[in-house]
Design a protein around this motif. Structure first.
Motif, mmCIF file in Angstrom:
data_model
loop_
_atom_site.group_PDB
_atom_site.id
_atom_site.type_symbol
_atom_site.label_atom_id
_atom_site.label_comp_id
_atom_site.label_asym_id
_atom_site.label_seq_id
_atom_site.Cartn_x
_atom_site.Cartn_y
_atom_site.Cartn_z
ATOM 1 N N GLU A 164 -4.795 -0.889 -0.001
ATOM 2 C CA GLU A 164 -4.341 -1.290 -1.338
ATOM 3 C C GLU A 164 -4.069 -0.075 -2.225
ATOM 4 O O GLU A 164 -3.528 -0.221 -3.326
ATOM 5 C CB GLU A 164 -5.349 -2.221 -2.009
ATOM 6 C CG GLU A 164 -6.729 -1.644 -2.232
ATOM 7 C CD GLU A 164 -7.674 -1.913 -1.062
ATOM 8 O OE1 GLU A 164 -8.901 -1.910 -1.300
ATOM 9 O OE2 GLU A 164 -7.182 -2.130 0.078
ATOM 10 N N TYR A 165 -4.449 1.118 -1.757
ATOM 11 C CA TYR A 165 -4.168 2.358 -2.486
ATOM 12 C C TYR A 165 -3.027 3.124 -1.817
ATOM 13 O O TYR A 165 -1.950 3.302 -2.393
ATOM 14 C CB TYR A 165 -5.442 3.203 -2.555
ATOM 15 C CG TYR A 165 -5.268 4.574 -3.172
ATOM 16 C CD1 TYR A 165 -4.427 4.782 -4.264
ATOM 17 C CD2 TYR A 165 -5.978 5.669 -2.672
ATOM 18 C CE1 TYR A 165 -4.280 6.042 -4.827
ATOM 19 C CE2 TYR A 165 -5.848 6.934 -3.233
ATOM 20 C CZ TYR A 165 -4.995 7.113 -4.314
ATOM 21 O OH TYR A 165 -4.856 8.366 -4.867
ATOM 22 N N ILE A 166 -3.233 3.556 -0.597
ATOM 23 C CA ILE A 166 -2.191 4.241 0.184
ATOM 24 C C ILE A 166 -2.078 3.549 1.535
ATOM 25 O O ILE A 166 -3.089 3.316 2.196
ATOM 26 C CB ILE A 166 -2.526 5.737 0.427
ATOM 27 C CG1 ILE A 166 -2.906 6.443 -0.870
ATOM 28 C CG2 ILE A 166 -1.344 6.427 1.118
ATOM 29 C CD1 ILE A 166 -1.796 6.638 -1.843
ATOM 30 N N SER A 167 -0.873 3.222 1.932
ATOM 31 C CA SER A 167 -0.683 2.531 3.199
ATOM 32 C C SER A 167 0.547 3.081 3.922
ATOM 33 O O SER A 167 1.454 3.633 3.293
ATOM 34 C CB SER A 167 -0.508 1.028 2.958
ATOM 35 O OG SER A 167 -0.493 0.326 4.174
ATOM 36 N N VAL A 168 0.547 2.930 5.243
ATOM 37 C CA VAL A 168 1.666 3.393 6.069
ATOM 38 C C VAL A 168 2.256 2.204 6.816
ATOM 39 O O VAL A 168 1.523 1.448 7.461
ATOM 40 C CB VAL A 168 1.217 4.469 7.085
ATOM 41 C CG1 VAL A 168 2.394 4.912 7.948
ATOM 42 C CG2 VAL A 168 0.588 5.658 6.373
ATOM 43 N N VAL A 169 3.560 2.049 6.720
ATOM 44 C CA VAL A 169 4.264 0.998 7.446
ATOM 45 C C VAL A 169 5.119 1.667 8.525
ATOM 46 O O VAL A 169 5.961 2.515 8.227
ATOM 47 C CB VAL A 169 5.164 0.162 6.510
ATOM 48 C CG1 VAL A 169 6.012 -0.819 7.318
ATOM 49 C CG2 VAL A 169 4.320 -0.592 5.486
ATOM 50 N N LEU A 170 4.877 1.310 9.771
ATOM 51 C CA LEU A 170 5.685 1.815 10.877
ATOM 52 C C LEU A 170 6.789 0.819 11.207
ATOM 53 O O LEU A 170 6.721 -0.350 10.828
ATOM 54 C CB LEU A 170 4.811 2.060 12.109
ATOM 55 C CG LEU A 170 3.665 3.066 11.955
ATOM 56 C CD1 LEU A 170 2.895 3.189 13.266
ATOM 57 C CD2 LEU A 170 4.180 4.424 11.512
ATOM 58 N N GLY A 171 7.793 1.275 11.925
ATOM 59 C CA GLY A 171 8.874 0.374 12.313
ATOM 60 C C GLY A 171 10.215 1.040 12.123
ATOM 61 O O GLY A 171 10.318 2.241 11.886
ATOM 62 N N SER A 172 11.257 0.218 12.197
ATOM 63 C CA SER A 172 12.615 0.755 12.147
ATOM 64 C C SER A 172 13.426 0.061 11.059
ATOM 65 O O SER A 172 12.936 -0.128 9.945
ATOM 66 C CB SER A 172 13.267 0.587 13.525
ATOM 67 O OG SER A 172 14.477 1.302 13.591
#
Length: 458
Positions: A164-172
């Motif tokens: 909810e503070y820093i997040s990473v989204v992987l994908g294309s």
């Protein structure tokens, strides 16, 4: 298999976390920067491994161009954050006497940071540092092309920060599209011009402010007063870093006609010294087959002065110098983003200025000269993001001058205090005294009041 993330839910959770005021405190921001610094130090060798797998980068180059720059940037923010966060006093106009004026830096809120594959660690972490010091929440979207580094970034971030503070989204593309359909308070994008245009269009749907760090064809100009040996060495360095896969790499060289052969000989000599006996074990590879084939197609064997070799099995293209007389050729029509360097001769400096100004504004320009008049003329006559006199690419590492593009090469600046400023809104406040209240601004208006206000506002 990467777990599917509900992006809309993630953004809503970050917005809730931000609105609760969790990120506003100086100590919270400072501790977050320290956590990030410690995590990077603890994962240094994992970062080396990931960059080696993605781009075949050596440990030296990985530290010099990725890890070291990020650690130095964090230290700069840790050492200056308190000063940057303080309200900045400004002088109030006499017409508002008695009053005090100041500028308050407030976070934008929930930010999206989209980073590229060529410096996958540095170009994700550097803007994140600005987001943290500015007091924001952030969603990071690293490139799918640099898969190992992107996965490591996600692993590092998840261990030190709540999503909810820093997040990473992987994908294309699917994830990119879904992210751009969300309402963010600020977007920071680094990548190609074409994708940058798409990001800007999507941002306009919500009037979202953004910074675009793009690219273009960055020229080099070498005049006859330059130290040709040193010039060739520094151009070769800038072109070989990351195998030319750098948005500010020297893209082509204008060299004074009477210095052409000397430059060619010095360039060859320096490449041979960089890689003795054609030992390219520390030379990065091209990121993928698509880009490898594109760059390879730009090598016109008839124009090759030096190099021209490549390896299909390792997707490596080695330093190549080509003589270019056709300014409309394929190699001069697109950003090369590889280790091919066209060389073009000129007689008068106006030829260089006219050509550069006839094209899109470059992200960088490099001038090699010992003539102060030429230096002043190029800087004033050509519009470009930033650059160097008598060197290449190293201006990127100077946090005090900031970094950014202009026109099609981008908009906005970051690094050092510029990063803090990039991720904050400058809120102007005028605090009026209750002791004195000038009646002339109130109705009813008359000639006497008009004469009086003209004395203040003239």
């Amino acid at each position: 298999m990467t777990e599917k993330v509900n992006i809309q839910d993630l953004v809503e959770k970050q917005r809730k976390f931000y609105k609760e005021g969790n990120t506003l405190d100086y100590i919270f921001r400072l501790n977050s920067l320290k956590k990030l610094h410690e995590a990077i130090k603890n994962n240094e060798y994992k970062i080396y491994e990931a960059l080696e797998q993605d781009l075949h980068k050596s440990e030296f180059e990985s530290y010099m161009t990725e890890i070291g720059i990020v650690l130095e940037e964090i230290r700069t923010h840790i050492n200056n954050l308190s000063k940057w966060m303080k309200d900045k006093k400004v002088i109030s106009p006499i017409s508002q006497f008695p009053s005090k004026s100041f500028i308050h830096s407030e976070p934008f809120g929930v930010c999206l940071i989209m980073s590229p594959w060529n410096y996958p660690f540095q170009l994700t972490m550097a803007p994140l540092i600005g987001a943290i010091s500015g007091g924001n929440c952030a969603v990071l979207k690293p490139s799918a092309y640099s898969r190992k580094t992107s996965e490591l970034i996600k692993n590092i971030i998840e261990k030190i920060f709540p999503p909810e503070y820093i997040s990473v989204v992987l994908g294309s593309r699917e994830e990119n599209s879904e992210l751009l359909n969300q309402k963010f308070d600020f977007i920071f994008f680094t990548g190609s011009i074409n994708v940058g245009k798409l990001v800007m269009k999507k941002a306009s749907d919500n009037l979202t402010p953004l910074i675009l760090e793009l690219g273009g064809k960055s020229p080099v100009i070498i005049d006859d007063t330059a130290d040709i040996s040193l010039s060739a060495k520094r151009v070769a360095f800038g072109k070989c870093v990351n195998a030319g896969q750098t948005c500010i790499a020297p893209d082509y060289v204008f060299v004074k006609k009477n210095k052409k052969e000397e430059f060619i000989n010095e360039y060859k000599k320096n490449i041979n010294e960089f890689f003795p006996n054609n030992d390219y074990k520390d030379f990065p590879k091209i990121i993928n087959e698509k880009h490898f084939n594109r760059i390879k197609s730009l090598i016109d064997k008839e124009k090759v002065i030096f190099g021209g070799e490549y390896s299909d099995s390792t997707m490596s293209i080695f330093p190549t110098l080509v003589e270019e007389n056709d300014l409309n050729s394929p190699v001069m029509s697109e950003e090369i983003f590889g280790p091919i360097l066209p060389i073009i001769t000129y007689e008068k400096i106006e030829e260089c200025i006219d050509y550069i100004n006839s094209k899109s504004k470059p992200l960088a320009l490099y001038l090699f000269t010992n003539d102060k008049y030429t230096e002043k003329r190029i800087i004033q006559s050509c519009s470009f993001g930033g650059g160097c006199v008598n060197d290449t690419i190293v201006h990127f590492a100077d946090s005090k001058i900031g970094f950014g593009g202009v026109g099609e090469s981008g908009m906005g600046r970051y690094h050092g205090e510029n990063s803090f400023d990039a991720f904050t809104h400058k809120k102007g406040i005028l605090k009026k005294s209750n002791i004195l209240d000038l009646k002339m601004r109130y109705h009813p208006y008359n000639k006497k009041k008009l004469d009086l206000i003209k004395k203040f506002l003239k």
